[in-house]
Enzyme design. Structure first.
Site, PDB file in Angstrom:
ATOM      1  N   ARG A   1       5.863  -9.148   7.004  1.00 20.65           N
ATOM      2  CA  ARG A   1       4.921  -8.663   5.999  1.00 20.65           C
ATOM      3  C   ARG A   1       3.817  -7.817   6.622  1.00 20.65           C
ATOM      4  O   ARG A   1       3.401  -6.811   6.055  1.00 20.65           O
ATOM      5  CB  ARG A   1       4.314  -9.850   5.248  1.00 20.65           C
ATOM      6  CG  ARG A   1       3.450  -9.444   4.058  1.00 20.65           C
ATOM      7  CD  ARG A   1       4.266  -8.659   3.040  1.00 20.65           C
ATOM      8  NE  ARG A   1       3.476  -8.394   1.832  1.00 20.65           N
ATOM      9  CZ  ARG A   1       3.918  -7.672   0.810  1.00 20.65           C
ATOM     10  NH1 ARG A   1       5.130  -7.158   0.848  1.00 20.65           N
ATOM     11  NH2 ARG A   1       3.158  -7.483  -0.247  1.00 20.65           N
TER      12      ARG A   1
ATOM     13  N   SER B   1       8.873   3.383  -5.616  1.00 20.84           N
ATOM     14  CA  SER B   1       9.283   2.950  -4.282  1.00 20.84           C
ATOM     15  C   SER B   1      10.790   2.676  -4.251  1.00 20.84           C
ATOM     16  O   SER B   1      11.577   3.568  -4.569  1.00 20.84           O
ATOM     17  CB  SER B   1       8.467   1.719  -3.876  1.00 20.84           C
ATOM     18  OG  SER B   1       8.721   1.353  -2.546  1.00 20.84           O
TER      19      SER B   1
ATOM     20  N   HIS C   1       1.536   4.725   0.875  1.00 19.44           N
ATOM     21  CA  HIS C   1       2.645   4.407  -0.019  1.00 19.44           C
ATOM     22  C   HIS C   1       2.216   3.532  -1.197  1.00 19.44           C
ATOM     23  O   HIS C   1       2.739   3.664  -2.299  1.00 19.44           O
ATOM     24  CB  HIS C   1       3.752   3.693   0.767  1.00 19.44           C
ATOM     25  CG  HIS C   1       4.960   3.376  -0.055  1.00 19.44           C
ATOM     26  ND1 HIS C   1       5.761   4.350  -0.605  1.00 19.44           N
ATOM     27  CD2 HIS C   1       5.504   2.183  -0.442  1.00 19.44           C
ATOM     28  CE1 HIS C   1       6.738   3.795  -1.292  1.00 19.44           C
ATOM     29  NE2 HIS C   1       6.607   2.479  -1.211  1.00 19.44           N
ATOM     30  N   ASP C   2       1.254   2.656  -0.978  1.00 16.16           N
ATOM     31  CA  ASP C   2       0.793   1.757  -2.031  1.00 16.16           C
ATOM     32  C   ASP C   2      -0.133   2.425  -3.037  1.00 16.16           C
ATOM     33  O   ASP C   2      -0.642   1.747  -3.938  1.00 16.16           O
ATOM     34  CB  ASP C   2       0.069   0.556  -1.428  1.00 16.16           C
ATOM     35  CG  ASP C   2       0.974  -0.652  -1.262  1.00 16.16           C
ATOM     36  OD1 ASP C   2       2.175  -0.544  -1.592  1.00 16.16           O
ATOM     37  OD2 ASP C   2       0.490  -1.701  -0.796  1.00 16.16           O
TER      38      ASP C   2
ATOM     39  N   ASP D   1       1.507   9.105   2.496  1.00 16.72           N
ATOM     40  CA  ASP D   1       2.600   8.135   2.543  1.00 16.72           C
ATOM     41  C   ASP D   1       3.479   8.404   3.760  1.00 16.72           C
ATOM     42  O   ASP D   1       4.085   9.468   3.881  1.00 16.72           O
ATOM     43  CB  ASP D   1       3.434   8.244   1.255  1.00 16.72           C
ATOM     44  CG  ASP D   1       4.448   7.113   1.096  1.00 16.72           C
ATOM     45  OD1 ASP D   1       4.752   6.426   2.086  1.00 16.72           O
ATOM     46  OD2 ASP D   1       4.922   6.926  -0.038  1.00 16.72           O
TER      47      ASP D   1
END
Length: 374
Positions: free
Chosen positions: A218, A149, A353-354, A320
């Site tokens: 967040r 990342s 993405h994670d 992603d």
């Protein structure tokens, strides 16, 4: 203003003063790091891991800290990054609140936290700081540099600014420049923090922490870290069992809302808002195109082609949206232009993405196969 330092962290003192790319300098600064495995006599079996925005240096369990690390399934004896073979170093990013010097740290000139007096932070500053840790450990050349990342950005900057630092490179869900969509999301995250009255231009404390702003920031991040496919599969349109209270007619109604709220609340008091602002902005500024012609107007592929590394692998998830797959493909193409044996591996993970933090069935073998061939 709180720092959250794993008990197993070690610290490397940076040169004092430590110059920053955009001006300013740090005095008596440090970088937190952890290590696993043993450095061999030739000092040629070292791997450096540079992280995303929020992780600390505790990537996996160790004798000093039995608590599970953020990349536990990837790092350890017999795991994809096999510490029976490799000496592994993980650094906490400069500008963070997890042990490395950042806006939450004490400014030695004043005895008070830096807050917004911290110098403007660039990805390149984090790369230079990580390089100092490597050299401080007596490692002239890494066997491999791994970046995830934001760490993928940091790794590219390190390779470009410090030629010969690594023989090989694995770039996971990273990029060579920030794209407009990612910049837009991070801009909204920063705005949410800054619009919280408790942020108070960076002058908050534990009693007046900008919790609402951090919660919103967040939540925005988590939405983009996963894919729409996964959100649908995990939650669908399932509602919460309890009815909404009359005094909160627009409160949480769906399970996905409850998940985001719980995730955000677990995060907000574990990360310093000013550090979040600085690290987030550093990603938006990053663009290897500026190294193509020295003016910031060059082609990103030519910037990547200036990097010299023997072998590389760029991995990404097909779902992603934050660091989309074409960015990892671009990294591989640019490194090939620079003479590297560089491969691009798209992985069909539904987890966005994670994925590199959870989809170990796909990412683990990819990293293991690459390292086994070194």
């Amino acid at each position: 203003m709180t720092e959250f330092v794993p008990p197993s962290s070690r610290f490397h003192a940076l040169p004092s003063p430590f110059p920053m790319k955009r001006g300013g300098q740090l005095f008596d600064a440090r970088i937190a790091y952890e290590t696993w495995g043993r450095l061999n006599a030739a000092c040629d079996n070292a791997i450096l891991i540079v992280t995303g925005l929020s992780p600390d240096a505790h990537a996996a369990r160790s004798d000093d800290n039995p608590e599970e690390g953020w990349w536990e399934a990837m790092l350890g004896p017999g795991k994809p990054i096999d510490t029976d073979r490799w000496f592994v170093v993980c650094v906490n990013s400069l500008g963070s609140c997890k042990g490395s010097t950042g806006p939450a740290s004490i400014d030695p000139a004043t005895g008070a936290p830096y807050r917004l007096d911290f110098p403007e932070l660039s990805i390149e500053d984090g790369a230079d700081a990580a390089y100092e840790v490597v050299r401080g450990l007596g490692i002239d050349r890494l066997a491999c540099l791994i970046g995830n990342s934001m760490g993928g950005m940091t790794a590219l900057a390190l390779l470009l600014r410090h030629p010969g630092t690594a023989r090989a490179h694995v770039n996971i869900s990273g990029s060579a420049q920030a794209l407009p969509f990612s910049i837009a999301i991070r801009s909204l995250q920063r705005e949410a923090i800054r619009l919280d009255p408790n942020w108070n231009n960076g002058r908050y404390d534990e009693a007046t922490y900008p919790e609402s702003g951090m919660r919103m920031a967040r939540k925005l991040g988590v939405i983009t870290y996963r894919s729409a496919l996964e959100w649908d599969g995990r939650f669908g349109r399932v509602r919460l069992e309890s009815d909404r209270p009359d005094e909160d007619p627009f409160g949480l109604e769906f399970q996905v809302e409850s998940y985001l709220e719980g995730h955000a609340r677990r995060f907000v008091r574990r990360f310093d808002p000013n550090c979040y602002l600085y690290l987030s902005r550093s990603m938006d500024w990053f663009d290897l195109a500026e190294y193509a012609d020295g003016k910031g107007e060059g082609d990103v592929l030519r910037g990547l082609a200036r990097i010299r590394v023997d072998k590389a692998l760029a991995i990404g998830a097909t779902t992603d949206i934050l660091f989309p797959l074409q960015q990892q493909e671009q990294i591989a193409e640019g490194l090939r232009l620079g003479g590297a044996d560089a491969a691009f591996l798209p992985l069909p993970s539904p987890q966005g993405h994670d994925a590199f933090l959870v989809d170990f069935a796909r990412f683990g073998p990819a990293v293991r196969d690459f390292l086994d061939a070194l």
